[in-house]
Every structure is written in C-alpha cells, then in structure tokens.
Design a protein around this motif. Structure first.
Motif, PDB file in Angstrom:
ATOM      1  N   GLN A 180      87.738  18.301 -88.769  1.00 20.81           N
ATOM      2  CA  GLN A 180      87.412  16.876 -88.902  1.00 20.81           C
ATOM      3  C   GLN A 180      86.100  16.668 -89.654  1.00 20.81           C
ATOM      4  OE1 GLN A 180      88.151  14.375 -85.305  1.00 20.81           O
ATOM      5  NE2 GLN A 180      88.738  16.292 -84.318  1.00 20.81           N
ATOM      6  N   LEU A 181      85.208  17.655 -89.562  1.00 20.31           N
ATOM      7  CA  LEU A 181      83.951  17.591 -90.300  1.00 20.31           C
ATOM      8  C   LEU A 181      84.135  17.931 -91.772  1.00 20.31           C
ATOM      9  CD1 LEU A 181      81.724  19.284 -87.605  1.00 20.31           C
ATOM     10  CD2 LEU A 181      81.175  17.085 -88.662  1.00 20.31           C
ATOM     11  N   GLN A 182      85.252  18.569 -92.092  1.00 19.16           N
ATOM     12  CA  GLN A 182      85.471  19.053 -93.461  1.00 19.16           C
ATOM     13  C   GLN A 182      86.360  18.147 -94.292  1.00 19.16           C
ATOM     14  OE1 GLN A 182      86.981  22.874 -92.188  1.00 19.16           O
ATOM     15  NE2 GLN A 182      84.993  23.882 -92.470  1.00 19.16           N
ATOM     16  N   LYS A 183      86.768  17.023 -93.728  1.00 23.27           N
ATOM     17  CA  LYS A 183      87.596  16.091 -94.486  1.00 23.27           C
ATOM     18  C   LYS A 183      86.974  14.698 -94.480  1.00 23.27           C
ATOM     19  CE  LYS A 183      90.665  14.772 -90.665  1.00 23.27           C
ATOM     20  NZ  LYS A 183      92.058  14.781 -90.161  1.00 23.27           N
ATOM     21  N   GLU A 184      87.404  13.883 -95.398  1.00 19.96           N
ATOM     22  CA  GLU A 184      86.851  12.543 -95.535  1.00 19.96           C
ATOM     23  C   GLU A 184      87.209  11.679 -94.330  1.00 19.96           C
ATOM     24  OE1 GLU A 184      87.270   8.669 -98.525  1.00 19.96           O
ATOM     25  OE2 GLU A 184      87.984  10.645 -99.162  1.00 19.96           O
ATOM     26  N   ARG A 185      86.219  10.944 -93.845  1.00 17.54           N
ATOM     27  CA  ARG A 185      86.447  10.013 -92.735  1.00 17.54           C
ATOM     28  C   ARG A 185      86.439   8.587 -93.257  1.00 17.54           C
ATOM     29  NH1 ARG A 185      83.357  14.685 -92.002  1.00 17.54           N
ATOM     30  NH2 ARG A 185      81.461  13.448 -91.715  1.00 17.54           N
ATOM     31  N   LYS A 186      87.431   7.836 -92.876  1.00 18.43           N
ATOM     32  CA  LYS A 186      87.497   6.423 -93.241  1.00 18.43           C
ATOM     33  C   LYS A 186      87.408   5.571 -91.987  1.00 18.43           C
ATOM     34  CE  LYS A 186      90.395   7.212 -97.328  1.00 18.43           C
ATOM     35  NZ  LYS A 186      91.666   6.878 -98.005  1.00 18.43           N
ATOM     36  N   PHE A 187      86.643   4.498 -92.089  1.00 16.79           N
ATOM     37  CA  PHE A 187      86.484   3.631 -90.928  1.00 16.79           C
ATOM     38  C   PHE A 187      87.810   2.948 -90.606  1.00 16.79           C
ATOM     39  CE2 PHE A 187      85.449  -0.322 -88.723  1.00 16.79           C
ATOM     40  CZ  PHE A 187      84.611   0.148 -87.725  1.00 16.79           C
ATOM     41  N   ASN A 188      88.233   3.086 -89.356  1.00 15.01           N
ATOM     42  CA  ASN A 188      89.480   2.493 -88.901  1.00 15.01           C
ATOM     43  C   ASN A 188      89.161   1.523 -87.770  1.00 15.01           C
ATOM     44  OD1 ASN A 188      91.902   2.314 -87.046  1.00 15.01           O
ATOM     45  ND2 ASN A 188      92.823   3.468 -88.717  1.00 15.01           N
ATOM     46  N   TYR A 189      89.467   0.253 -87.986  1.00 17.10           N
ATOM     47  CA  TYR A 189      89.082  -0.783 -87.032  1.00 17.10           C
ATOM     48  C   TYR A 189      89.702  -0.556 -85.656  1.00 17.10           C
ATOM     49  CZ  TYR A 189      88.668  -5.307 -84.732  1.00 17.10           C
ATOM     50  OH  TYR A 189      88.409  -6.296 -83.823  1.00 17.10           O
ATOM     51  N   SER A 190      90.994  -0.288 -85.608  1.00 17.66           N
ATOM     52  CA  SER A 190      91.661  -0.105 -84.310  1.00 17.66           C
ATOM     53  C   SER A 190      91.132   1.133 -83.587  1.00 17.66           C
ATOM     54  CB  SER A 190      93.176  -0.004 -84.502  1.00 17.66           C
ATOM     55  OG  SER A 190      93.506   1.109 -85.305  1.00 17.66           O
ATOM     56  N   TYR A 191      90.822   2.169 -84.360  1.00 15.28           N
ATOM     57  CA  TYR A 191      90.279   3.400 -83.775  1.00 15.28           C
ATOM     58  C   TYR A 191      88.885   3.133 -83.225  1.00 15.28           C
ATOM     59  CZ  TYR A 191      90.047   8.491 -83.361  1.00 15.28           C
ATOM     60  OH  TYR A 191      89.984   9.775 -82.879  1.00 15.28           O
ATOM     61  N   ALA A 192      88.083   2.393 -84.004  1.00 14.95           N
ATOM     62  CA  ALA A 192      86.738   2.043 -83.555  1.00 14.95           C
ATOM     63  C   ALA A 192      86.788   1.128 -82.334  1.00 14.95           C
ATOM     64  CB  ALA A 192      85.979   1.366 -84.691  1.00 14.95           C
ATOM     65  N   GLN A 193      87.764   0.235 -82.316  1.00 14.39           N
ATOM     66  CA  GLN A 193      87.920  -0.667 -81.175  1.00 14.39           C
ATOM     67  C   GLN A 193      88.205   0.109 -79.892  1.00 14.39           C
ATOM     68  OE1 GLN A 193      91.489  -3.255 -80.867  1.00 14.39           O
ATOM     69  NE2 GLN A 193      90.051  -4.976 -80.812  1.00 14.39           N
ATOM     70  N   SER A 194      89.073   1.112 -79.990  1.00 19.09           N
ATOM     71  CA  SER A 194      89.348   1.937 -78.808  1.00 19.09           C
ATOM     72  C   SER A 194      88.103   2.694 -78.382  1.00 19.09           C
ATOM     73  CB  SER A 194      90.489   2.913 -79.098  1.00 19.09           C
ATOM     74  OG  SER A 194      90.081   3.933 -80.000  1.00 19.09           O
ATOM     75  N   GLY A 195      87.266   3.063 -79.361  1.00 20.07           N
ATOM     76  CA  GLY A 195      86.005   3.724 -79.040  1.00 20.07           C
ATOM     77  C   GLY A 195      85.072   2.819 -78.269  1.00 20.07           C
ATOM     78  N   ILE A 196      84.983   1.562 -78.686  1.00 19.54           N
ATOM     79  CA  ILE A 196      84.147   0.586 -77.983  1.00 19.54           C
ATOM     80  C   ILE A 196      84.661   0.372 -76.561  1.00 19.54           C
ATOM     81  CG2 ILE A 196      83.421  -1.834 -77.920  1.00 19.54           C
ATOM     82  CD1 ILE A 196      83.435  -1.760 -80.991  1.00 19.54           C
ATOM     83  N   HIS A 197      85.983   0.294 -76.416  1.00 19.37           N
ATOM     84  CA  HIS A 197      86.576   0.123 -75.083  1.00 19.37           C
ATOM     85  C   HIS A 197      86.215   1.304 -74.175  1.00 19.37           C
ATOM     86  CE1 HIS A 197      89.879  -2.697 -76.836  1.00 19.37           C
ATOM     87  NE2 HIS A 197      88.725  -3.312 -76.661  1.00 19.37           N
ATOM     88  N   LEU A 198      86.276   2.514 -74.725  1.00 20.16           N
ATOM     89  CA  LEU A 198      85.938   3.698 -73.932  1.00 20.16           C
ATOM     90  C   LEU A 198      84.456   3.696 -73.550  1.00 20.16           C
ATOM     91  CD1 LEU A 198      88.012   6.513 -75.681  1.00 20.16           C
ATOM     92  CD2 LEU A 198      88.199   5.810 -73.294  1.00 20.16           C
ATOM     93  N   ILE A 199      83.601   3.256 -74.460  1.00 19.77           N
ATOM     94  CA  ILE A 199      82.165   3.182 -74.156  1.00 19.77           C
ATOM     95  C   ILE A 199      81.910   2.196 -73.022  1.00 19.77           C
ATOM     96  CG2 ILE A 199      79.922   2.454 -75.050  1.00 19.77           C
ATOM     97  CD1 ILE A 199      80.812   3.568 -77.790  1.00 19.77           C
ATOM     98  N   ILE A 200      82.534   1.019 -73.101  1.00 20.00           N
ATOM     99  CA  ILE A 200      82.348   0.004 -72.054  1.00 20.00           C
ATOM    100  C   ILE A 200      82.851   0.517 -70.712  1.00 20.00           C
ATOM    101  CG2 ILE A 200      83.043  -2.305 -71.273  1.00 20.00           C
ATOM    102  CD1 ILE A 200      83.192  -3.127 -74.228  1.00 20.00           C
ATOM    103  N   TRP A 201      84.038   1.132 -70.725  1.00 18.13           N
ATOM    104  CA  TRP A 201      84.589   1.661 -69.475  1.00 18.13           C
ATOM    105  C   TRP A 201      83.745   2.821 -68.953  1.00 18.13           C
ATOM    106  CZ3 TRP A 201      86.840   0.184 -65.486  1.00 18.13           C
ATOM    107  CH2 TRP A 201      87.475   1.064 -64.606  1.00 18.13           C
ATOM    108  N   GLY A 202      83.259   3.667 -69.848  1.00 18.56           N
ATOM    109  CA  GLY A 202      82.402   4.774 -69.435  1.00 18.56           C
ATOM    110  C   GLY A 202      81.107   4.286 -68.821  1.00 18.56           C
ATOM    111  N   LEU A 203      80.520   3.238 -69.385  1.00 19.05           N
ATOM    112  CA  LEU A 203      79.307   2.657 -68.814  1.00 19.05           C
ATOM    113  C   LEU A 203      79.580   2.059 -67.436  1.00 19.05           C
ATOM    114  CD1 LEU A 203      77.720   0.944 -71.945  1.00 19.05           C
ATOM    115  CD2 LEU A 203      76.747   2.842 -70.640  1.00 19.05           C
TER     116      LEU A 203
END
Length: 477
Positions: A180-203
């Motif tokens: 994953q570090l060796q390939k191009e990363r593109k910002f994905n809104y739905s993926y980022a949204q799930s990340g925010i949800h996990l952060i909120i739930w983790g907190l």
C-alpha cells in the motif's frame, strides 16, 4: 501524543493537509512525509528511542536483502537467527531484564543465598513489542519466500513506524501494508467517511466507556480488602470493559486515521464479548496478535497436529508466550496459562472451530443456549482478567476468593464519591449498541446513522469530560 488529545488533533490536521493537498499523488514524497510525521509522533514521548526504532528498521531491512540473495538454506537460517537475536534481544533488555534478574536473585534467596541486585533503571520504549513483531514478521516472510524484500529503505521505514498503529497496533504484516505504501493513493470520500466513523466510535469506546470504568476499577482494585464481594465482582466486570474499550478504541482510531490517509489496516477486534467459547474469543480479541502467534509460533511448532502431548505443549507455549508478551510479571504468565487451560478441552474435543459464523445472524436475540454460552465465556474471561489487572498473583487469588466469601448483595459507596453500580446503565447501553450492530464494523450504519453519530458526540462531550482522561493501557506493553 495521545489519540484523545488536542495535540494529536492539531498534528493530524497538519499531516492530512500536507499529505493530500501539497504532496498529492507524489508517492515518494508522501512516504518521506509519513516517515517524518511518524518519527515526530513517536519522538513526542521520548526522542531518545527514535534511535532504537531506526536501528531495528536498518537491521531487518539489510538482513532481508541479504537473505534473499543467499540460496544456501543454512546461511539463510543464520541471517534469520541474527535478526531474531537482535530484535528479541532488544526486547528482552528493555522489557524483561529486571524481571529475570529479580527472579534469579529471589530463586537463590529461597536457598538461603543472598545476592545483591544489580537492576537498571530501564525505561520501556512505547510500542516496542508491536514494532518488533512487525519487523520480525517481515524477515521471517522473506526467509520463507512468501514475499520479496523491498529495496526502498524509506518505504520500509515508513511501514515499521507508520504512526496510526505504531505504539499499540494492529500489528501489521509487511505483505499487507508495504504494498500500500508502494502504490498511488487516491482520496476516496466513502473510505474516508468510514475512517471518521471509526475514529468517533473509537473515541467513544475509549473516552466514554474505558475512562469512565477506569475511575471505579482503580479504586476497587487498589482497596479491594475494604469491599464486599458484589463490589469486587462489579469491579472485575468494569475492568473487562475498560480494557476492551481502551484497546479496541485505540485500534479503531488507528484504523480510521489510516483510512483518512488512504491505507487499510487489518481489523483487530470483532465484538469479542459475544464469543460463545474461548476459541471464538481469541478469534475476535486482538486479532493481529493472535494470528501473529498462530502463523509464526503455533504452526511452526506443529499446531494441532501430532500427539496429544504435542497439542498440549503447543497450546501452553503459545498462550504463556502471549501472556509474557504483555508484560514482565508472573500475573501475565498465569493469565496466559488460564486461557490455555480453558482452550485445551475445546481443542482436544475438536470443538475449537465450532463457532465460526456470527451469532444469531437472522435473529434479534440469541437463543437460551447462545445466551448461556456468551455469559459463561464472559465470566471465565473476566475471572482471568483479574490476574491481568492485579499487581501480584497472591492479590489476584485473594481478590477472587473475597468475591465469594465476602459476597453481600449490598451496593457500596466508594471514596471517589460514587456508588459502585453507577456505570451499569452505561455498560448495558454499550452492550446493546454493539449487539444491534454486531454484523457491522461500527454502529454508524443504516437510516439513523446521523442520529447515532450526534448521540455519540453528545456522550463524548458530556460523559467524556466526566470520565477523566486516562492513558491507553496497552502503551505499557
């Protein structure tokens, strides 16, 4: 720098801005930036230990390159042994040196031979158990020809020090994170949204559940001789939810933070307190560690193959080593041994893989049998947690004994000016939320998603402030 701090929030906003807006689609520059950010993050605790993680990184980077160039199996094994010796040697010095010295002296003292203690004031580097296992899995996989080593030192160093999961996991394999570090990363809104949800739930898990429980747990365990059996039982239950909320909360924040940067980390917890037996519990609890021990210790030892004696040996080795991994104290060894005793009957009866599917998939409530299985498993796990939390084996045994011999159905008022049962409603709410969303990664799904997010945020602002922020438990491991 703690995930539940304003400092980290500012740090991550800066990282996020430069990562996506300044260094957009420039992989090499993004990886250099991730490495620098990770070293800043790690050095925030103690900059002196940056040399240690850098040394481990360099050792395994060059040893892996050397191993892949050698065809002779004996020489390949020699370089692998060199990697094991250096990594486990550093872990032994920083984490276990004083433990071995003190127990060696105590052993001789039992024969009347008094020896002077030459222990050192060693500070345990944060996260050393986690990143050591990451670098070890890399060299072992290269030795086994399961992956080719990278020739890019920056990529490998970023993998080892990747800040979201650096100090408390999940323990990532190079075969999963490095590509994953060796390939191009593109910002994905739905993926980022799930990340925010996990952060909120983790907190929520950490700040509302774990930190609220910690206040009660600390008082009850530190003054357990003063309380009746009901309070002690409640204290053990609170610790079960404290350590779960604390560690699962960290893992969810780590996974969510990584997703905001375009990375996918492995899931580390899968509602472990809904397990129907100990085997299922370990498939749901600290998944990255249990699978690490399975792949790099249990299976090489022979796993569940061979004679009954070999099976018993392998089970006890993996659980006791797992206990010792958590800390240099006999309580952790006993905790591991208890789980070995609980797991072994399932393995010998060939029932350790009976519960592979999620519980009550098409039903709102579990059957009576399932409810009994969940409850009994939780009680066993909670009893074992007492040894994990206690300062010594004798205290843990005394704590357990007092639950039964001093049991009174009397709700006690604690010196912290709260009743011992005040958290029961919050714990029940937490269990209900997790049960209703047990087939999902987090609760923020469905039509009422925003309502649930708002409710959790309100809980963070109110009960979170009330709970008093605590350190993450697994930072000490």
């Amino acid at each position: 720098m703690y995930f539940n701090s304003i400092t980290f929030a500012i740090f991550f906003i800066i990282v996020f801005f430069f990562y996506w807006f300044v260094l957009k689609r420039k992989i090499s520059l993004q990886n250099i930036f991730i490495l620098i950010a990770s070293y800043v993050f790690y050095g925030w605790w103690d900059w002196r230990f940056l040399s240690l993680i850098a040394f481990s990184t360099l050792v395994d980077f060059f040893l892996a390159l050397k191993i892949t160039k050698i065809e002779n199996r004996g020489r390949r094994k020699l370089f692998l042994a060199f990697s094991l010796l250096i990594n486990l040697g550093l872990l032994a010095i920083f984490k276990y040196y004083n433990f071995f010295i003190e127990n060696w002296i105590d052993a001789w003292a039992s024969f009347g031979i008094i020896m002077s203690k030459h222990t050192m004031n060693i500070i345990l580097p944060v996260g050393i158990s986690f990143y050591t296992f990451q670098t070890l899995s890399y060299t072992i996989d290269v030795y086994r020809n399961k992956m080719k080593p990278t020739k890019n030192l920056v990529d490998f160093a970023a993998y080892v020090a990747f800040f979201p999961q650096l100090v408390a996991g999940p323990i990532e394999r190079a075969s999963h994170l490095l590509p994953q570090l060796q390939k191009e990363r593109k910002f994905n809104y739905s993926y980022a949204q799930s990340g925010i949800h996990l952060i909120i739930w983790g907190l929520f898990q950490k700040v509302v559940i774990a930190d609220s429980c910690a206040i009660y747990v600390n008082d009850i365990f530190e003054n357990y001789e003063q309380y009746n059996g009901l309070t002690l039982a409640i204290g053990a239950i609170y610790f079960a939810f404290q350590i779960y909320g604390d560690f699962a909360g960290y893992s969810n924040i780590a996974i969510g933070t990584a997703r905001l940067l375009g990375f996918n980390l492995m899931r580390n917890f899968n509602y472990p307190y809904f397990a129907r037996d100990i085997a299922e519990f370990w498939r749901r609890w600290h998944i990255s560690l249990s699978t690490w021990f399975r792949d790099y210790l249990y299976i090489p030892l022979g796993g569940s193959r061979g004679s009954v004696a070999m099976k018993v040996r392998n089970v006890f080795i993996i659980f006791i080593v797992s206990g010792f991994w958590h800390g240099a104290n006999w309580t952790f060894l006993v905790w591991g041994a208890i789980h070995a005793f609980l797991f072994l009957p399932l393995l010998l009866a060939n029932r350790n893989r009976n519960n592979l599917e999620n519980i009550a998939l098409d039903r709102l409530i579990p059957s009576l049998k399932e409810f009994y299985q969940i409850t009994s498993t939780f009680i066993l796990v909670t009893c074992a947690w007492i040894f994990f939390r206690a300062d010594s084996i004798s205290i843990a045994i005394d704590y357990l004994k007092n639950i039964f011999i001093r049991f009174k159905f009397k709700i006690e008022y604690l010196p912290i000016e709260r009743y011992s049962v005040e958290l029961i409603g919050l714990i029940a709410l937490f269990i209900a939320i997790e049960w209703l969303h047990r087939n999902f990664e987090h609760p923020f799904v469905g039509k009422l998603r925003w309502l649930k997010i708002i409710f959790v945020l309100i809980m963070l602002v109110t009960l979170g402030v009330y709970s008093n922020y605590q350190d993450f438990i697994y930072f000490q491991f």
